[in-house]
Design a protein around this motif. Sequence first.
Motif, PDB file in Angstrom:
ATOM      1  N   LEU A 152      -3.160  -9.001  -3.056  1.00 44.63           N
ATOM      2  CA  LEU A 152      -4.236  -8.053  -3.287  1.00 44.63           C
ATOM      3  C   LEU A 152      -4.735  -7.466  -1.980  1.00 44.63           C
ATOM      4  O   LEU A 152      -4.568  -8.062  -0.916  1.00 44.63           O
ATOM      5  CB  LEU A 152      -5.405  -8.752  -4.007  1.00 44.63           C
ATOM      6  CG  LEU A 152      -5.072  -9.477  -5.321  1.00 44.63           C
ATOM      7  CD1 LEU A 152      -6.269 -10.291  -5.781  1.00 44.63           C
ATOM      8  CD2 LEU A 152      -4.653  -8.484  -6.392  1.00 44.63           C
ATOM      9  N   GLY A 153      -5.373  -6.302  -2.068  1.00 45.69           N
ATOM     10  CA  GLY A 153      -6.020  -5.710  -0.915  1.00 45.69           C
ATOM     11  C   GLY A 153      -5.081  -4.996   0.028  1.00 45.69           C
ATOM     12  O   GLY A 153      -3.871  -4.897  -0.200  1.00 45.69           O
ATOM     13  N   GLU A 154      -5.656  -4.502   1.131  1.00 48.82           N
ATOM     14  CA  GLU A 154      -4.918  -3.736   2.126  1.00 48.82           C
ATOM     15  C   GLU A 154      -5.342  -4.158   3.527  1.00 48.82           C
ATOM     16  O   GLU A 154      -6.538  -4.407   3.771  1.00 48.82           O
ATOM     17  CB  GLU A 154      -5.201  -2.241   1.964  1.00 48.82           C
ATOM     18  CG  GLU A 154      -4.885  -1.658   0.605  1.00 48.82           C
ATOM     19  CD  GLU A 154      -5.355  -0.230   0.509  1.00 48.82           C
ATOM     20  OE1 GLU A 154      -4.543   0.676   0.811  1.00 48.82           O
ATOM     21  OE2 GLU A 154      -6.534  -0.012   0.161  1.00 48.82           O
ATOM     22  N   ALA A 155      -4.395  -4.198   4.435  1.00 50.69           N
ATOM     23  CA  ALA A 155      -4.707  -4.558   5.819  1.00 50.69           C
ATOM     24  C   ALA A 155      -5.688  -3.570   6.431  1.00 50.69           C
ATOM     25  O   ALA A 155      -6.592  -3.950   7.194  1.00 50.69           O
ATOM     26  CB  ALA A 155      -3.428  -4.634   6.639  1.00 50.69           C
ATOM     27  N   LYS A 156      -5.545  -2.282   6.110  1.00 50.75           N
ATOM     28  CA  LYS A 156      -6.403  -1.270   6.724  1.00 50.75           C
ATOM     29  C   LYS A 156      -7.863  -1.411   6.290  1.00 50.75           C
ATOM     30  O   LYS A 156      -8.768  -0.891   6.956  1.00 50.75           O
ATOM     31  CB  LYS A 156      -5.892   0.134   6.402  1.00 50.75           C
ATOM     32  CG  LYS A 156      -6.000   0.540   4.947  1.00 50.75           C
ATOM     33  CD  LYS A 156      -5.478   1.966   4.740  1.00 50.75           C
ATOM     34  CE  LYS A 156      -5.622   2.428   3.284  1.00 50.75           C
ATOM     35  NZ  LYS A 156      -5.111   3.806   3.104  1.00 50.75           N
ATOM     36  N   ARG A 157      -8.090  -2.130   5.160  1.00 47.30           N
ATOM     37  CA  ARG A 157      -9.459  -2.360   4.702  1.00 47.30           C
ATOM     38  C   ARG A 157      -9.923  -3.790   5.001  1.00 47.30           C
ATOM     39  O   ARG A 157     -10.982  -4.219   4.549  1.00 47.30           O
ATOM     40  CB  ARG A 157      -9.572  -2.079   3.211  1.00 47.30           C
ATOM     41  CG  ARG A 157      -9.177  -0.660   2.816  1.00 47.30           C
ATOM     42  CD  ARG A 157      -9.609  -0.337   1.408  1.00 47.30           C
ATOM     43  NE  ARG A 157     -11.059  -0.313   1.280  1.00 47.30           N
ATOM     44  CZ  ARG A 157     -11.698  -0.245   0.112  1.00 47.30           C
ATOM     45  NH1 ARG A 157     -10.999  -0.232  -1.018  1.00 47.30           N
ATOM     46  NH2 ARG A 157     -13.005  -0.215   0.053  1.00 47.30           N
ATOM     47  N   SER A 158      -9.099  -4.527   5.732  1.00 51.53           N
ATOM     48  CA  SER A 158      -9.426  -5.911   6.138  1.00 51.53           C
ATOM     49  C   SER A 158      -9.690  -6.818   4.948  1.00 51.53           C
ATOM     50  O   SER A 158     -10.469  -7.762   5.043  1.00 51.53           O
ATOM     51  CB  SER A 158     -10.655  -5.920   7.072  1.00 51.53           C
ATOM     52  OG  SER A 158     -10.410  -5.168   8.228  1.00 51.53           O
ATOM     53  N   ASN A 159      -9.028  -6.537   3.804  1.00 45.98           N
ATOM     54  CA  ASN A 159      -9.223  -7.375   2.619  1.00 45.98           C
ATOM     55  C   ASN A 159      -7.894  -7.799   1.995  1.00 45.98           C
ATOM     56  O   ASN A 159      -7.835  -8.110   0.807  1.00 45.98           O
ATOM     57  CB  ASN A 159     -10.098  -6.662   1.588  1.00 45.98           C
ATOM     58  CG  ASN A 159      -9.419  -5.438   0.969  1.00 45.98           C
ATOM     59  OD1 ASN A 159      -8.362  -5.004   1.424  1.00 45.98           O
ATOM     60  ND2 ASN A 159     -10.021  -4.883  -0.062  1.00 45.98           N
ATOM     61  N   LYS A 160      -6.846  -7.845   2.787  1.00 46.13           N
ATOM     62  CA  LYS A 160      -5.535  -8.269   2.278  1.00 46.13           C
ATOM     63  C   LYS A 160      -5.560  -9.779   2.065  1.00 46.13           C
ATOM     64  O   LYS A 160      -5.955 -10.537   2.953  1.00 46.13           O
ATOM     65  CB  LYS A 160      -4.435  -7.877   3.264  1.00 46.13           C
ATOM     66  CG  LYS A 160      -3.019  -8.106   2.735  1.00 46.13           C
ATOM     67  CD  LYS A 160      -1.990  -7.554   3.696  1.00 46.13           C
ATOM     68  CE  LYS A 160      -0.567  -7.846   3.225  1.00 46.13           C
ATOM     69  NZ  LYS A 160      -0.297  -7.233   1.920  1.00 46.13           N
ATOM     70  N   ARG A 161      -5.124 -10.219   0.876  1.00 44.63           N
ATOM     71  CA  ARG A 161      -5.232 -11.633   0.547  1.00 44.63           C
ATOM     72  C   ARG A 161      -4.194 -12.008  -0.501  1.00 44.63           C
ATOM     73  O   ARG A 161      -3.694 -11.155  -1.237  1.00 44.63           O
ATOM     74  CB  ARG A 161      -6.643 -11.959   0.023  1.00 44.63           C
ATOM     75  CG  ARG A 161      -7.051 -11.143  -1.204  1.00 44.63           C
ATOM     76  CD  ARG A 161      -8.584 -11.059  -1.316  1.00 44.63           C
ATOM     77  NE  ARG A 161      -9.014 -10.413  -2.557  1.00 44.63           N
ATOM     78  CZ  ARG A 161      -9.146  -9.098  -2.712  1.00 44.63           C
ATOM     79  NH1 ARG A 161      -8.854  -8.281  -1.714  1.00 44.63           N
ATOM     80  NH2 ARG A 161      -9.568  -8.606  -3.866  1.00 44.63           N
ATOM     81  N   ASN A 162      -3.889 -13.294  -0.536  1.00 44.21           N
ATOM     82  CA  ASN A 162      -2.944 -13.845  -1.499  1.00 44.21           C
ATOM     83  C   ASN A 162      -3.705 -14.757  -2.441  1.00 44.21           C
ATOM     84  O   ASN A 162      -4.282 -15.763  -2.012  1.00 44.21           O
ATOM     85  CB  ASN A 162      -1.823 -14.604  -0.788  1.00 44.21           C
ATOM     86  CG  ASN A 162      -0.868 -15.269  -1.765  1.00 44.21           C
ATOM     87  OD1 ASN A 162      -0.932 -16.468  -1.998  1.00 44.21           O
ATOM     88  ND2 ASN A 162       0.040 -14.485  -2.340  1.00 44.21           N
TER      89      ASN A 162
END
Length: 278
Positions: A152-162
């Motif tokens: 889930l999430g995106e690196a560019k929004r600092s919310n990438k997670r598993n």
Amino acid sequence: MTMKVLYGAGPDDIKTFDTARLRKEFLVEDLFRPGEVSFTYTHVDRLILGGAVPGLTALTFGSGEEIGTPYLLSAREMGIANLGGTGTITVDGQNFELENRDILYIGRGAQKISVASHSAETPARFYMNSVPAGADIPHRLIKRAESKPLDLGEAKRSNKRNLRMYIHPQVAPSCLLLMGITDLAEGSVWNTMPPHLHERRMEAYCYFDLAPEERVIHLMGRPDETRHLLVKDLDAVLSPAWSIHMGAGTDAYAFVWGMTGENQEYNDVAPVALSELR
């Protein structure tokens, strides 16, 4: 075994809460004390949170004296996540070996539960969620490799997670309990972003793998009147159905999420736009 009781609060109540009162009602600390089993009973959907840090000598629990039933799980089910070193859980004579990030589902009716660590130097840390249950479902160990992963999430929004589902209809069935583990990707800090509400289910978070000096800023409350808690490693937070839940950490961390309520539909949520937050 010890058991603390929390009675919860409504959205109008927390408008008047100072920091100490907010922490008292929604933050559960000191669940993980070496050589002890600790429980907190909350009237928020009657969830019980538990923590146990056994040594080589087993710790045993299962009495229902504190909640008025013959056994703790006479009318309940339980999920136990191992957040430490390898350990063993014995349920009415049946042994289950849990490595780090394995979760054991224990069905209604279990009477005697014992937990032990394989190493005194790296003890198991068992985190427990228990909720009322109306069905008998067999115990099951869910290894990390058997869980269902979602990226889930995106690196560019600092919310990438598993996110990994363990106790879930798509992996291991239960009556009403849902349980899983989420890890933030390197460089990401935000969990459950953007936030949401799920009016038909409450949730609890247990933050772990956080360095002692680091903190997670956990945001809660109604979307138009948010509050925050500063949370350390191995603290748990109660999130009532009326509250958002999201957080940002000062360094790497993970969390166990547990839910219960009217259904087990993971996507039965009401998204909240960031522009609505106050």
